[in-house]
Write an enzyme that holds these catalytic residues in place. Structure first.
Site, PDB file in Angstrom:
ATOM      1  N   ARG A 181       0.801  -1.229   0.000  1.00  0.00           N
ATOM      2  CA  ARG A 181       0.000   0.000   0.000  1.00  0.00           C
ATOM      3  C   ARG A 181       0.830   1.273   0.000  1.00  0.00           C
ATOM      4  O   ARG A 181       0.310   2.346  -0.337  1.00  0.00           O
ATOM      5  CB  ARG A 181      -0.926   0.024   1.228  1.00  0.00           C
ATOM      6  N   LYS A 194      12.334   5.310   5.259  1.00  0.00           N
ATOM      7  CA  LYS A 194      11.171   5.679   4.450  1.00  0.00           C
ATOM      8  C   LYS A 194      11.244   7.124   3.959  1.00  0.00           C
ATOM      9  O   LYS A 194      10.859   7.426   2.831  1.00  0.00           O
ATOM     10  CB  LYS A 194       9.882   5.471   5.248  1.00  0.00           C
ATOM     11  N   ASP A 247       0.067   7.136  12.498  1.00  0.00           N
ATOM     12  CA  ASP A 247      -0.869   6.053  12.813  1.00  0.00           C
ATOM     13  C   ASP A 247      -1.072   5.837  14.309  1.00  0.00           C
ATOM     14  O   ASP A 247      -1.443   4.748  14.739  1.00  0.00           O
ATOM     15  CB  ASP A 247      -0.399   4.747  12.160  1.00  0.00           C
ATOM     16  N   ASN A 248      -0.826   6.879  15.140  1.00  0.00           N
ATOM     17  CA  ASN A 248      -1.080   6.709  16.567  1.00  0.00           C
ATOM     18  C   ASN A 248      -1.540   8.028  17.177  1.00  0.00           C
ATOM     19  O   ASN A 248      -1.164   9.106  16.724  1.00  0.00           O
ATOM     20  CB  ASN A 248       0.164   6.166  17.294  1.00  0.00           C
ATOM     21  N   ALA A 261      -0.954   9.463  20.106  1.00  0.00           N
ATOM     22  CA  ALA A 261       0.019  10.309  20.803  1.00  0.00           C
ATOM     23  C   ALA A 261       0.686  11.282  19.838  1.00  0.00           C
ATOM     24  O   ALA A 261       0.803  12.486  20.118  1.00  0.00           O
ATOM     25  CB  ALA A 261       1.063   9.439  21.504  1.00  0.00           C
ATOM     26  N   CYS A 293     -10.399  18.803  20.041  1.00  0.00           N
ATOM     27  CA  CYS A 293     -11.837  19.015  20.242  1.00  0.00           C
ATOM     28  C   CYS A 293     -12.623  17.767  19.860  1.00  0.00           C
ATOM     29  O   CYS A 293     -13.618  17.415  20.507  1.00  0.00           O
ATOM     30  CB  CYS A 293     -12.325  20.180  19.391  1.00  0.00           C
ATOM     31  N   CYS A 341      -2.319  -1.323  11.573  1.00  0.00           N
ATOM     32  CA  CYS A 341      -2.465  -2.109  10.350  1.00  0.00           C
ATOM     33  C   CYS A 341      -1.798  -3.471  10.492  1.00  0.00           C
ATOM     34  O   CYS A 341      -2.232  -4.455   9.892  1.00  0.00           O
ATOM     35  CB  CYS A 341      -1.847  -1.357   9.168  1.00  0.00           C
ATOM     36  N   CYS A 401     -11.711  23.408  25.220  1.00  0.00           N
ATOM     37  CA  CYS A 401     -10.596  22.577  24.765  1.00  0.00           C
ATOM     38  C   CYS A 401      -9.288  23.071  25.387  1.00  0.00           C
ATOM     39  O   CYS A 401      -8.969  24.265  25.294  1.00  0.00           O
ATOM     40  CB  CYS A 401     -10.489  22.609  23.244  1.00  0.00           C
ATOM     41  N   CYS A 415      -6.850  24.378  22.067  1.00  0.00           N
ATOM     42  CA  CYS A 415      -7.161  25.548  21.242  1.00  0.00           C
ATOM     43  C   CYS A 415      -8.036  26.578  21.933  1.00  0.00           C
ATOM     44  O   CYS A 415      -8.208  27.676  21.402  1.00  0.00           O
ATOM     45  CB  CYS A 415      -7.803  25.108  19.931  1.00  0.00           C
TER      46      CYS A 415
END
Length: 253
Positions: free
Chosen positions: A70, A83, A127-128, A130, A173, A186, A243, A246
């Site tokens: 992918r 990468k 992909d996380n 944090a 938010c 994944c 929030c 922001c």
């Protein structure tokens, strides 16, 4: 623009909403892409081909054989390479006129603040949660628009978080940083390859629109993709006045 650039970007220039002025904005822009994997690959490819003058890629991972299903910026010959550097090579082959910086590092909070400060738009292709929250905090602090995407299994989502708009929410938010969300990777859950292309390309489209100041962005909306039914759903999302990220920025602005 020179004659070669006028030819290269002619299909953009033909669009009334873009023209030479819009294309020149892209050539002068700096996009920061965090993550050079499934989402970062198509997003960065379209940014490069569209003529974004400077692209910074940040990713501390190396190309693995399992990525190639992918992550289209990489090739079999580059398995084992960083990468960020692999993607830089691909982008330079597509458009040698642009400047592409590859950072093979995991950026911490201070580093993200530094990197975001020099960007006109940020694409979160990680992909996380944090990292997404850290990127969001840096974007809010620097008032730089953030284009966020995510894909798992057959489901995808994309939105724009732009605190320059007082009515628009930030990532926190929508996904409060003090709330526990289940991390889905994944590597364990799987992912349908074309969906990362669709979401990553949508991220690129939103970033380009922001840079050229054309159209209506996804700020205040969350776009959901059901890949099995091939249905897009748009959901309105509101800013949280309380929030912790922001809220103070909007109050000060």
């Amino acid at each position: 623009m020179n004659d070669a650039q006028l030819l290269r970007y002619s299909r953009h220039i033909l669009l009334d909403q873009i023209g030479i002025e819009g294309q020149e904005k892209l050539l002068a822009a700096h996009a920061l892409v965090i993550g050079a994997g499934g989402l970062g690959s198509p997003a960065a490819l379209y940014l490069a081909s569209a003529g974004v003058g400077r692209i910074t890629l940040v990713d501390n991972d190396t190309v693995d054989l399992t990525n190639l299903q992918r992550q289209i910026a990489h090739t079999t010959a580059r398995v084992g390479q960083p990468k960020a550097e692999s993607a830089r090579q691909t982008l330079r082959e597509i458009n040698p006129e642009i400047v592409v910086q590859a950072l093979a590092e995991r950026a911490d909070e201070a580093r993200l603040l530094e990197l975001v400060a020099g960007a006109d738009v940020v694409l979160d292709c990680t992909d996380n949660f944090a990292t997404r929250h850290a990127v969001n905090r840096a974007c809010v602090a620097n008032r730089v628009p953030l284009v966020s995407g995510a894909v798992i299994r057959f489901d995808g989502q994309v939105s724009v978080f732009d605190v320059r708009d007082a009515a628009a929410p930030c990532y926190c938010c929508l996904f409060p940083q003090d709330r526990q969300f289940e991390e889905e990777a994944c590597a364990t859950m799987g992912v349908f390859a074309p969906l990362v292309g669709m979401v990553g390309a949508t991220q690129a489209a939103e970033a380009l629109k922001l840079l050229m100041r054309v159209g209506r962005s996804l700020a205040g909306r969350l776009l959901l993709l059901d890949g099995l039914a091939m249905e897009w759903t748009s959901i309105r999302v509101a800013r949280d006045p309380a929030c912790p990220v922001c809220g103070g920025v909007h109050a000060a602005g």
